[in-house]
Design a protein around this motif. Structure first.
Motif, PDB file in Angstrom:
ATOM      1  N   GLU A  50      22.486  17.462  -9.712  1.00  0.00           N
ATOM      2  CA  GLU A  50      23.931  17.547  -9.559  1.00  0.00           C
ATOM      3  C   GLU A  50      24.351  16.918  -8.236  1.00  0.00           C
ATOM      4  OE1 GLU A  50      25.190  21.553 -11.928  1.00  0.00           O
ATOM      5  OE2 GLU A  50      23.759  21.804 -10.290  1.00  0.00           O
ATOM      6  N   LEU A  51      25.599  16.493  -8.161  1.00  0.00           N
ATOM      7  CA  LEU A  51      26.057  15.711  -7.009  1.00  0.00           C
ATOM      8  C   LEU A  51      26.172  16.530  -5.724  1.00  0.00           C
ATOM      9  CD1 LEU A  51      28.750  13.352  -8.591  1.00  0.00           C
ATOM     10  CD2 LEU A  51      26.306  12.935  -8.189  1.00  0.00           C
ATOM     11  N   HIS A  52      26.224  17.852  -5.832  1.00  0.00           N
ATOM     12  CA  HIS A  52      26.312  18.659  -4.603  1.00  0.00           C
ATOM     13  C   HIS A  52      24.950  18.777  -3.902  1.00  0.00           C
ATOM     14  CE1 HIS A  52      24.851  21.834  -7.386  1.00  0.00           C
ATOM     15  NE2 HIS A  52      24.260  22.296  -6.306  1.00  0.00           N
ATOM     16  N   LYS A  53      23.879  18.414  -4.595  1.00  0.00           N
ATOM     17  CA  LYS A  53      22.549  18.491  -4.002  1.00  0.00           C
ATOM     18  C   LYS A  53      22.415  17.504  -2.845  1.00  0.00           C
ATOM     19  CE  LYS A  53      20.199  21.268  -6.919  1.00  0.00           C
ATOM     20  NZ  LYS A  53      19.330  22.385  -6.510  1.00  0.00           N
ATOM     21  N   LEU A  54      21.452  17.776  -1.943  1.00  0.00           N
ATOM     22  CA  LEU A  54      21.297  16.983  -0.724  1.00  0.00           C
ATOM     23  C   LEU A  54      20.000  16.180  -0.731  1.00  0.00           C
ATOM     24  CD1 LEU A  54      22.379  19.722   1.869  1.00  0.00           C
ATOM     25  CD2 LEU A  54      23.819  18.068   0.660  1.00  0.00           C
ATOM     26  N   LEU A  55      20.061  14.993  -0.165  1.00  0.00           N
ATOM     27  CA  LEU A  55      18.867  14.177   0.001  1.00  0.00           C
ATOM     28  C   LEU A  55      17.868  14.872   0.915  1.00  0.00           C
ATOM     29  CD1 LEU A  55      20.294  10.579   0.548  1.00  0.00           C
ATOM     30  CD2 LEU A  55      18.705  11.250  -1.255  1.00  0.00           C
ATOM     31  N   ASP A  56      16.597  14.909   0.485  1.00  0.00           N
ATOM     32  CA  ASP A  56      15.570  15.511   1.333  1.00  0.00           C
ATOM     33  C   ASP A  56      14.250  14.739   1.268  1.00  0.00           C
ATOM     34  OD1 ASP A  56      14.751  16.120  -1.199  1.00  0.00           O
ATOM     35  OD2 ASP A  56      14.575  18.286  -0.892  1.00  0.00           O
ATOM     36  N   ARG A  57      14.265  13.589   0.572  1.00  0.00           N
ATOM     37  CA  ARG A  57      13.028  12.803   0.438  1.00  0.00           C
ATOM     38  C   ARG A  57      13.380  11.376   0.059  1.00  0.00           C
ATOM     39  NH1 ARG A  57      11.179  16.232  -4.700  1.00  0.00           N
ATOM     40  NH2 ARG A  57      12.519  17.708  -3.599  1.00  0.00           N
ATOM     41  N   ASP A  58      12.467  10.454   0.320  1.00  0.00           N
ATOM     42  CA  ASP A  58      12.630   9.092  -0.175  1.00  0.00           C
ATOM     43  C   ASP A  58      12.599   9.119  -1.701  1.00  0.00           C
ATOM     44  OD1 ASP A  58      12.595   8.343   2.449  1.00  0.00           O
ATOM     45  OD2 ASP A  58      10.540   7.533   2.420  1.00  0.00           O
ATOM     46  N   CYS A  59      13.440   8.318  -2.324  1.00  0.00           N
ATOM     47  CA  CYS A  59      13.527   8.395  -3.781  1.00  0.00           C
ATOM     48  C   CYS A  59      14.191   7.154  -4.364  1.00  0.00           C
ATOM     49  CB  CYS A  59      14.319   9.640  -4.200  1.00  0.00           C
ATOM     50  SG  CYS A  59      16.020   9.664  -3.551  1.00  0.00           S
ATOM     51  N   SER A  60      14.087   7.041  -5.693  1.00  0.00           N
ATOM     52  CA  SER A  60      14.858   6.064  -6.449  1.00  0.00           C
ATOM     53  C   SER A  60      15.926   6.815  -7.223  1.00  0.00           C
ATOM     54  CB  SER A  60      13.957   5.287  -7.416  1.00  0.00           C
ATOM     55  OG  SER A  60      13.048   4.475  -6.715  1.00  0.00           O
ATOM     56  N   LEU A  61      17.133   6.272  -7.230  1.00  0.00           N
ATOM     57  CA  LEU A  61      18.239   6.935  -7.917  1.00  0.00           C
ATOM     58  C   LEU A  61      18.806   6.031  -9.000  1.00  0.00           C
ATOM     59  CD1 LEU A  61      20.396   8.592  -5.088  1.00  0.00           C
ATOM     60  CD2 LEU A  61      18.604   9.635  -6.483  1.00  0.00           C
ATOM     61  N   ARG A  62      19.167   6.650 -10.106  1.00  0.00           N
ATOM     62  CA  ARG A  62      19.946   5.973 -11.130  1.00  0.00           C
ATOM     63  C   ARG A  62      21.196   6.788 -11.365  1.00  0.00           C
ATOM     64  NH1 ARG A  62      20.858   5.933 -16.527  1.00  0.00           N
ATOM     65  NH2 ARG A  62      19.373   7.598 -17.007  1.00  0.00           N
ATOM     66  N   MET A  63      22.341   6.138 -11.359  1.00  0.00           N
ATOM     67  CA  MET A  63      23.601   6.850 -11.522  1.00  0.00           C
ATOM     68  C   MET A  63      23.836   7.190 -12.998  1.00  0.00           C
ATOM     69  SD  MET A  63      24.328   6.910  -8.391  1.00  0.00           S
ATOM     70  CE  MET A  63      23.473   6.083  -7.040  1.00  0.00           C
ATOM     71  N   VAL A  64      24.362   8.379 -13.252  1.00  0.00           N
ATOM     72  CA  VAL A  64      24.597   8.867 -14.611  1.00  0.00           C
ATOM     73  C   VAL A  64      26.094   9.094 -14.797  1.00  0.00           C
ATOM     74  CG1 VAL A  64      24.125  10.703 -16.288  1.00  0.00           C
ATOM     75  CG2 VAL A  64      22.335   9.979 -14.681  1.00  0.00           C
ATOM     76  N   THR A  65      26.677   8.421 -15.780  1.00  0.00           N
ATOM     77  CA  THR A  65      28.104   8.577 -16.080  1.00  0.00           C
ATOM     78  C   THR A  65      28.265   9.182 -17.467  1.00  0.00           C
ATOM     79  OG1 THR A  65      28.476   6.458 -17.199  1.00  0.00           O
ATOM     80  CG2 THR A  65      28.452   6.429 -14.777  1.00  0.00           C
ATOM     81  N   ALA A  66      29.512   9.325 -17.883  1.00  0.00           N
ATOM     82  CA  ALA A  66      29.790   9.873 -19.216  1.00  0.00           C
ATOM     83  C   ALA A  66      29.437   8.902 -20.333  1.00  0.00           C
ATOM     84  CB  ALA A  66      31.255  10.281 -19.319  1.00  0.00           C
ATOM     85  N   LYS A  67      28.993   7.694 -19.978  1.00  0.00           N
ATOM     86  CA  LYS A  67      28.464   6.774 -20.986  1.00  0.00           C
ATOM     87  C   LYS A  67      26.978   7.008 -21.237  1.00  0.00           C
ATOM     88  CE  LYS A  67      31.620   2.843 -21.041  1.00  0.00           C
ATOM     89  NZ  LYS A  67      31.709   2.805 -22.513  1.00  0.00           N
ATOM     90  N   ASP A  68      26.400   7.974 -20.522  1.00  0.00           N
ATOM     91  CA  ASP A  68      25.028   8.417 -20.753  1.00  0.00           C
ATOM     92  C   ASP A  68      25.081   9.800 -21.401  1.00  0.00           C
ATOM     93  OD1 ASP A  68      23.643   6.213 -19.255  1.00  0.00           O
ATOM     94  OD2 ASP A  68      24.775   7.090 -17.590  1.00  0.00           O
ATOM     95  N   ILE A  69      24.128  10.098 -22.264  1.00  0.00           N
ATOM     96  CA  ILE A  69      24.151  11.378 -22.984  1.00  0.00           C
ATOM     97  C   ILE A  69      24.152  12.577 -22.030  1.00  0.00           C
ATOM     98  CG2 ILE A  69      22.834  12.871 -24.534  1.00  0.00           C
ATOM     99  CD1 ILE A  69      22.083  10.378 -26.122  1.00  0.00           C
ATOM    100  N   PRO A  70      23.282  12.627 -20.981  1.00  0.00           N
ATOM    101  CA  PRO A  70      23.364  13.775 -20.067  1.00  0.00           C
ATOM    102  C   PRO A  70      24.724  13.856 -19.362  1.00  0.00           C
ATOM    103  CG  PRO A  70      21.299  12.598 -19.772  1.00  0.00           C
ATOM    104  CD  PRO A  70      22.161  11.732 -20.628  1.00  0.00           C
TER     105      PRO A  70
END
Length: 556
Positions: A50-70
């Motif tokens: 969820e978007l309120h969560k905070l970065l705490d590690r190196d990572c790869s991100l993919r953005m999820v919109t309402a055009k994605d099932i989740p």
């Protein structure tokens, strides 16, 4: 002041740096202009956050919109939360006896409301107005973890008894609850960070309740068209009444019955109800003397094969002689099979069927002629004739199962009165609780995962991967014709998820972390976690669920 450590974030192959503790919402804002609709979640190395969560590690991100099932699932869930808050604000929580999300209906959610108020257009206008006020204020939707016992007590005080009973079967010591301007609820899944993300919705009266209209995956910025199948709605309503009569309207009710040793009684009662329904359909067919073709269609994993066998048994009991016909034997030869936009064979479109030959053969049978029936050799991709001759006499009926059986274009030459059309689907009305629905597609997917593993050797990952393609075929070739059916048969069994749990759970754990299918597997695992399991010992060999778990007496 100590300088914050920088976290490396990779998006679309490019790496960026953000201070440790930066929210995913802040990161998403930097990429929002790349997307036509709001970013609602992020996929961090294969895990939804969820978007309120905070970065705490190196990572790869993919953005999820309402055009994605989740993403669209998150939007729907958040809109329900907003509607519940607004409804309680307008009516007063003490005046609400029950406000329940029943099922999805034509791109909308059907709700029922009971209490000390009159449900009319005026009330819904006030509730929708309050929803828009809350949306415009962009109020935070907060998530916190609390002790399970404390959560149960909280929901009892709020008169949300269905949630307290659900949590009584949870073994976890803590649960996550969401709050919105003082209103607290429990949800199965993720939420948007604030009410400002929820802008596209509408409320309308419908039958004995109302609908919450929402956008669709294809067009997240506009409301989906509301064109409900009234036959499907009536089938759902009938199933809801059956569930209430058995005290099994939600998972807490089901778990209560199982924990008190009532699983066998529930299984046998529901099976008896289903057999009576099949018998009623057979009696109606027998009463229509001109019917010679019983056409059966439905989406994947609806139990069409077992239903056909059981219906044939009931037809025999009514004095008829049923003969099974598989429309798959009328596929065109492989060199004539059309291809889809990706160049793959399209076996689900009407163009894959030899419609002319099918109609020619059926008309000849109807006229009393003897016809040599084909068999399709799937290895060779050719139709073959092996001396299988058929003649229809008095009392003979053909039971025909296939994806296009409700489409008049497929049976264009057959007189309307000669056909009895049945739409079969797994229309589950069992929900997690009053505010968390179980999509009917989940029930079918669980069935498919187990059957694919047992009969085809497919992994759960493979089944999940192909599921969107299966669903697209259903949207194009089955759902548009469901209202043309003479009757709708709901193949959902109130106990089946509890039964399938021991079979499907190990298969889902086999989906590799980091795979595209892992997120869906994890969602299904969390969903199954709500159910107490039941063994298959007391499930009759004639049960429709045997088509998926094995041990049945029918062989296709």
């Amino acid at each position: 002041m100590e300088e914050k450590k920088l976290i490396k974030v990779t998006v679309d192959g490019k790496t960026y740096e953000y201070p440790d503790g930066t929210s995913y919402r802040t990161v998403a804002a930097d990429f929002q202009d790349r997307f036509p609709c709001d970013i609602l979640l992020v996929n961090r190395d294969g895990k939804l956050c969820e978007l309120h969560k905070l970065l705490d590690r190196d990572c790869s991100l993919r953005m999820v919109t309402a055009k994605d099932i989740p993403g669209i699932q998150t939007y729907e869930r958040s809109a329900v939360f907003l509607m519940l808050k607004a409804f309680y604000d307008v009516v007063g929580q003490d005046n609400v006896e029950r406000l329940s999300l029943e099922y999805s209906l034509s791109r909308s959610l059907f709700m029922r409301a009971q209490g000390n108020f009159t449900l009319d257009a005026g009330l819904l206008a006030k509730v929708e107005g309050r929803m828009r006020e809350l949306s415009n204020q962009a109020l935070p939707i907060e998530k916190r973890s609390i002790n399970t016992d404390d959560a149960m007590e909280l929901f009892r005080k709020e008169r949300l008894f269905h949630k307290a009973r659900l949590l009584s079967f949870r073994v976890n010591s803590h649960v996550n609850v969401y709050s919105l301007d003082g209103f607290v609820d429990y949800f199965y899944g993720y939420m948007v960070p604030d009410t400002g993300y929820i802008r596209c919705f509408a409320l309308e009266l419908f039958e004995d309740g109302f609908i919450l209209r929402l956008p669709t995956l294809k067009d997240p910025d506009h409301l989906g068209e509301f064109r409900p199948s009234m036959k499907v709605f009536r089938a759902l309503s009938e199933s809801s009444l059956h569930a209430k009569a058995l005290d099994a309207s939600n998972v807490a009710d089901l778990n209560t019955a199982i924990s008190r040793g009532g699983a066998t009684s529930l299984i046998l009662t529901y099976e008896a109800m289903m057999e009576k329904k099949i018998g009623d359909i057979a009696a109606e067919i027998a009463a229509r003397k001109e019917v010679r073709f019983v056409m059966i269609a439905g989406p994947s994993s609806s139990g069409k094969t077992t239903f056909s066998h059981r219906l044939s048994t009931q037809l025999r009991a009514c004095g008829l002689r049923p003969h099974a016909i598989a429309t798959d034997n009328y596929f065109v030869n492989r060199d004539r099979t059309p291809r889809d936009e990706n160049g793959n064979y399209d076996f689900e479109g009407l163009g894959a069927m030899d419609v002319e030959q099918f109609n020619t053969d059926m008309v000849r049978l109807l006229n009393g002629e003897t016809v040599e029936m084909p068999t399709y050799n799937f290895k060779k991709g050719q139709r073959e004739y092996n001396g299988n001759f058929l003649t229809l006499g008095d009392g003979d009926v053909l039971v025909i199962e296939g994806i296009h059986c409700l489409n008049d274009q497929f049976t264009y030459a057959l007189p309307k009165e000669s056909k009895y059309r049945i739409y079969i689907s797994c229309l589950t009305t069992l929900n997690v609780d009053d505010h968390n629905r179980i999509p009917t597609t989940d029930a079918r997917l669980l069935r498919r995962i187990e059957r694919d593993a047992r009969t085809r050797g497919y992994s759960a990952q493979a089944t999940i991967k192909m599921w969107p393609s299966v669903r697209r075929g259903e949207e194009n070739n089955i759902f548009p014709f469901q209202d043309s059916a003479d009757t709708i048969f709901n193949s959902s069994l109130i106990y089946e998820t509890a039964l399938l749990k021991p079979y499907v759970q190990p298969l889902l754990f086999g989906v590799p972390r980091g795979s595209e299918e892992y997120i869906e597997a994890k969602r299904l695992l969390k969903f199954l976690n709500y159910f107490l399991p039941i063994p298959a010992d007391d499930v009759p060999k004639t049960s429709l669920i045997r088509e998926f778990i094995g041990g049945g007496c029918y062989h296709s």
